[in-house]
Write an enzyme that holds these catalytic residues in place. Structure first.
Site, PDB file in Angstrom:
ATOM      1  N   GLU A 186     -10.834 -11.899  -3.543  1.00  0.00           N
ATOM      2  CA  GLU A 186      -9.385 -11.793  -3.306  1.00  0.00           C
ATOM      3  C   GLU A 186      -8.837 -13.031  -2.626  1.00  0.00           C
ATOM      4  O   GLU A 186      -7.659 -13.104  -2.307  1.00  0.00           O
ATOM      5  CB  GLU A 186      -9.019 -10.597  -2.429  1.00  0.00           C
ATOM      6  CG  GLU A 186     -10.045  -9.541  -2.249  1.00  0.00           C
ATOM      7  CD  GLU A 186      -9.538  -8.309  -1.528  1.00  0.00           C
ATOM      8  OE1 GLU A 186      -8.527  -7.745  -1.940  1.00  0.00           O
ATOM      9  OE2 GLU A 186     -10.181  -7.902  -0.541  1.00  0.00           O
ATOM     10  N   ASP A 243      -4.343  -9.189  -3.696  1.00  0.00           N
ATOM     11  CA  ASP A 243      -4.461 -10.215  -2.660  1.00  0.00           C
ATOM     12  C   ASP A 243      -4.734 -11.592  -3.250  1.00  0.00           C
ATOM     13  O   ASP A 243      -4.254 -12.592  -2.725  1.00  0.00           O
ATOM     14  CB  ASP A 243      -5.577  -9.840  -1.671  1.00  0.00           C
ATOM     15  CG  ASP A 243      -5.075  -8.842  -0.630  1.00  0.00           C
ATOM     16  OD1 ASP A 243      -3.939  -9.024  -0.147  1.00  0.00           O
ATOM     17  OD2 ASP A 243      -5.793  -7.884  -0.323  1.00  0.00           O
ATOM     18  N   ARG A 251     -10.422   3.238  -1.323  1.00  0.00           N
ATOM     19  CA  ARG A 251      -9.875   2.525  -0.154  1.00  0.00           C
ATOM     20  C   ARG A 251     -10.101   3.388   1.092  1.00  0.00           C
ATOM     21  O   ARG A 251      -9.260   4.222   1.439  1.00  0.00           O
ATOM     22  CB  ARG A 251      -8.377   2.268  -0.343  1.00  0.00           C
ATOM     23  CG  ARG A 251      -8.024   1.274  -1.436  1.00  0.00           C
ATOM     24  CD  ARG A 251      -6.505   1.066  -1.470  1.00  0.00           C
ATOM     25  NE  ARG A 251      -6.118  -0.121  -2.193  1.00  0.00           N
ATOM     26  CZ  ARG A 251      -5.741  -0.149  -3.473  1.00  0.00           C
ATOM     27  NH1 ARG A 251      -5.712   0.953  -4.181  1.00  0.00           N
ATOM     28  NH2 ARG A 251      -5.381  -1.296  -4.037  1.00  0.00           N
ATOM     29  N   CYS A 277      -9.886  -4.623  -9.788  1.00  0.00           N
ATOM     30  CA  CYS A 277      -9.389  -3.358  -9.225  1.00  0.00           C
ATOM     31  C   CYS A 277      -7.988  -3.504  -8.640  1.00  0.00           C
ATOM     32  O   CYS A 277      -7.455  -2.553  -8.076  1.00  0.00           O
ATOM     33  CB  CYS A 277     -10.352  -2.799  -8.191  1.00  0.00           C
ATOM     34  SG  CYS A 277     -10.547  -3.867  -6.765  1.00  0.00           S
ATOM     35  N   HIS A 309       0.823  -1.211   0.000  1.00  0.00           N
ATOM     36  CA  HIS A 309       0.000   0.000   0.000  1.00  0.00           C
ATOM     37  C   HIS A 309       0.858   1.262   0.000  1.00  0.00           C
ATOM     38  O   HIS A 309       0.391   2.333  -0.369  1.00  0.00           O
ATOM     39  CB  HIS A 309      -1.009  -0.034   1.153  1.00  0.00           C
ATOM     40  CG  HIS A 309      -2.113  -1.005   0.877  1.00  0.00           C
ATOM     41  ND1 HIS A 309      -2.100  -2.291   1.352  1.00  0.00           N
ATOM     42  CD2 HIS A 309      -3.223  -0.904   0.104  1.00  0.00           C
ATOM     43  CE1 HIS A 309      -3.168  -2.931   0.909  1.00  0.00           C
ATOM     44  NE2 HIS A 309      -3.861  -2.117   0.153  1.00  0.00           N
TER      45      HIS A 309
HETATM   46  C1  PEP Z   1      -6.418  -6.057  -4.084  1.00  0.00           C
HETATM   47  O1  PEP Z   1      -6.132  -6.830  -3.166  1.00  0.00           O
HETATM   48  O2  PEP Z   1      -6.191  -6.282  -5.286  1.00  0.00           O
HETATM   49  C2  PEP Z   1      -7.047  -4.764  -3.772  1.00  0.00           C
HETATM   50  C3  PEP Z   1      -7.495  -3.984  -4.723  1.00  0.00           C
HETATM   51  O3  PEP Z   1      -7.101  -4.395  -2.462  1.00  0.00           O
HETATM   52  P1  PEP Z   1      -5.824  -3.858  -1.647  1.00  0.00           P
HETATM   53  O4  PEP Z   1      -4.701  -3.637  -2.628  1.00  0.00           O
HETATM   54  O5  PEP Z   1      -6.235  -2.584  -0.984  1.00  0.00           O
HETATM   55  O6  PEP Z   1      -5.563  -4.959  -0.688  1.00  0.00           O
HETATM   56 MG    MG Z   2      -6.980  -6.489  -1.200  1.00  0.00          MG
END
Ligand code: PEP
Ligand code: MG
Length: 631
Positions: free
Chosen positions: A479, A503, A344, A550, A237
């Site tokens: 995910e 994920d 997010r 996403c 992140h």
């Molecule tokens: C993902 O896991 O692809 C996602 C979009 O969520 P994050 O990256 O915030 O875990």
């Molecule tokens: Mg995720």
């Protein structure tokens, strides 16, 4: 250079840096393992370090090295005459830390209100604790050791003792003590720490062992030209936040923070993952050309700004953008995306000492919805945990945070936190363009519980005569592999799926998405991932649901043909790559993409799938890849 990464696509480094070292960011089958961070090649006086490029752009400036809190502190015997001097250094560090904390306290209080600055009162109390200060002074004078060692030893002993007691309040004091100790040690060692980032006087490039996503979110774009870290990965992140803020960044540079010193001059190339110490005139000249080339491409991409994301043979996709902060919404409108495919929301909960209230959340969600209207806003409910923590919530440290108490699991136990968010989202849905989705759904039970609570919130709001959109579309993020296997059952309970590939790849391939040492195993085109995506799309189709992607995979031009061919309806990407992805989609034929997907579903080699998808993308839009043809 050997095989380049799944992710690198932007202008290639100037000729001088195209070295034959075979470094892969993500493997081909049998790709090389972790090999970043080495100074690869030097021109007279300059030194080049290679890492993982995570946020595009080139910047040049002075380095500010942030200290590692617990490293580099050696025990040094001192003579008797040095004792008063060491005690004086302790006092100075305590005074400076006090000023620093009060400074931040004032800023937070102005920006977020006095109640949010309360945490700093606790820090001041810990800082001035006489028992601790006496013990440090005694250690210096009786054992004749340097002040850094004495302070570190005593503060860590107290923090470990407090942290081991089964009492939430005391555990919180242990965290306060460690925070304060980092600041004091920073002053003693003459190193900056993360808190310095709030008070930068000059522009700089941050070099650090690591940066948390919450700290990254606070970076002042006017002062922070770029950042480079020893550890990290493309889908952390921190990296996602850097792209969102459009700050050039390179991670996975191994021991860079030990090798560089504050004040040194570097050039940082966030496209290709280079940090160049003391760049020569020739290097700067070559980079000038690289930047111009990139600017030209950006200008060319403007031609698709107002156009839809439609293939040459007429398949229409929804191309939306991911946001982390409410303020990102302006960039969404500028980049030509069709609304927000992933908000997010957890970043709203970080960097503060209290939870955002329902009213505060409502105001944020409503204003973002109003700003993107009539295009949709997909709000993802709280996904705390993993690499995003709330310091004030006393969430105990876990051994496996990404498999632990995070996202929907956290929300279903912290019902009041969840309820406040659901009510805020429902109220914002009165704007008419809001959708909502739950993260980390592993099976039907979690989805049912979340939907039941949502229903309760709706009933309450109705009783209170508060308006909301009763037809609000609710989705599940896909995910976790188990969610794919029960996707038919999930599809009966939601309006859409959004595949979180970041994920999904991590959990399916058992590859920690934050760990740069196993980046070569993090393979978006692994045959298993291709099949999981296809299974999700098929389940969605059987139940008449739409399905988006996403995760970062959606913003990778090399992989767009594959995702298209697998039949997804929506791609939601970082703002910075929307134009590239749209440009590419408009040059692809769906028939070719389908053929590619059919091949991929039968193929056993992730590398081959990648090569085919990339070849199709490159053939359709060579402008996006022209640099790579030189490799
Ligand atoms: C993902 O896991 O692809 C996602 C979009 O969520 P994050 O990256 O915030 O875990
Ligand atoms: Mg995720």
């Amino acid at each position: 250079m050997g095989a380049r990464s799944f992710w690198s696509r932007s202008p290639v480094a100037p000729a001088a840096f195209r070295v034959a070292s075979g470094q892969n960011l993500v493997s081909k089958a049998g790709g090389r393992a972790y090999s970043y961070g080495m100074a690869e090649r030097s021109r007279a006086g300059e030194k080049i370090f290679h890492g993982i490029p995570v946020s595009g752009g080139v910047c040049r400036g002075k380095v500010l090295v942030l200290g590692k809190p617990h490293e580099g502190i050696e025990r040094r015997e001192i003579g008797e005459p040095e004792v008063p001097q060491e005690i004086q250094r302790l006092e100075q560090a305590l005074v400076r830390t006090r000023q620093q904390i009060q400074d931040i306290q004032r800023k937070v209080s102005t920006a977020m209100g006095a109640q949010n600055a309360g945490i700093f009162e606790a820090h001041l109390l810990v800082l001035e604790d006489p028992t601790l200060i006496d013990e440090v002074s005694r250690l210096i004078s009786e054992q004749r050791v340097n002040v850094e060692f004495a302070y570190q030893t005593v503060s860590e002993k107290y923090a470990a003792t407090l942290g081991a007691i089964d009492d939430g309040y005391l555990r919180e004091r242990a965290a306060d003590l460690r925070d304060v100790a980092v600041r004091v040690m920073g002053h003693l060692l003459g190193r900056a720490d993360e808190s310095e980032l709030n008070r930068l006087q000059e522009s700089c490039i941050i070099v650090s062992h690591d940066l948390s996503p919450s700290t990254t979110a606070l970076l002042d774009k006017k002062r922070v030209l770029g950042f480079a870290t020893d550890i990290g990965s493309k889908t952390s992140h921190t990296a996602i936040m850097a792209r969102s803020l459009q700050i050039p960044a390179v991670v996975g540079l191994r021991d860079l923070s030990d090798r560089l010193e504050t004040g040194q001059a570097v050039l940082l190339d966030g496209y290709n993952g280079y940090v160049i110490l003391n760049p020569t005139d020739q290097t700067l000249f070559e980079y000038g050309q690289l930047v111009r080339k990139h600017d030209d491409l950006t200008t060319r991409l403007l031609t698709v700004h107002d156009e839809p994301a439609v293939t040459l043979d007429g398949t229409r996709l929804v191309l939306s953008a991911n946001i982390e902060l409410a303020s990102d919404v302006e960039a969404v409108k500028r980049c030509g995306a069709e609304g927000v495919g992933l908000f997010r929301t957890e970043f709203l909960f970080l960097n503060r000492s209290t939870l955002p209230t329902e009213a505060e959340q409502y105001e944020v969600y409503r204003s973002v919805a109003a700003a993107v209207k009539p295009q949709p806003l997909v709000i993802r409910t709280l996904d705390l945990g993993g690499d995003k923590f709330l310091s004030h919530l006393q969430v105990p440290q876990e051994i496996n945070p990404s498999l632990g108490w995070r996202a929907i699991r956290f929300c279903l136990q912290e019902i009041e936190i969840f309820r406040a968010q659901l009510r805020a989202i429902l109220r914002a849905s009165a704007e008419g363009n809001v959708k909502m989705m739950y993260p980390m759904i592993s099976g039907v039970d979690e989805l049912t519980q979340a939907n039941d609570l949502l229903q309760l919130c709706k009933d309450q709001l109705r009783k209170e005569n508060v308006s909301f959109d009763d037809a609000l579309e609710v989705g599940a993020m896909i995910e976790i592999p188990s969610a794919v296997l029960v996707a038919d059952a999930l599809a009966q309970r939601v309006a859409f799926f959004s595949i979180g590939t970041n994920d999904l790849i991590q959990y399916s391939l058992a590859v920690d998405r934050l760990n740069e040492k196993i980046t070569h195993l993090y393979q978006p085109t692994h045959p298993a991932i291709v099949r999981l995506i296809q299974a999700t799309v098929d389940a969605a189709r059987r139940h008449g649901r739409w399905v988006g992607v996403c995760g970062e995979m959606a913003g990778e031009p090399s992989l767009v043909p594959l995702l298209l061919g697998l039949g997804v309806d929506e791609l939601s990407t970082a703002v910075s790559v929307v134009a590239q992805v749209k440009f590419l989609i408009r040059r692809l034929r769906m028939a070719d993409a389908r053929e590619l997907a059919e091949f991929a579903l039968k193929c056993d080699s992730g590398a081959e799938i990648l090569a085919r998808s990339k070849a199709l993308a490159r053939q359709a839009a060579p402008d996006l890849f022209d640099d790579e043809s030189q490799l």
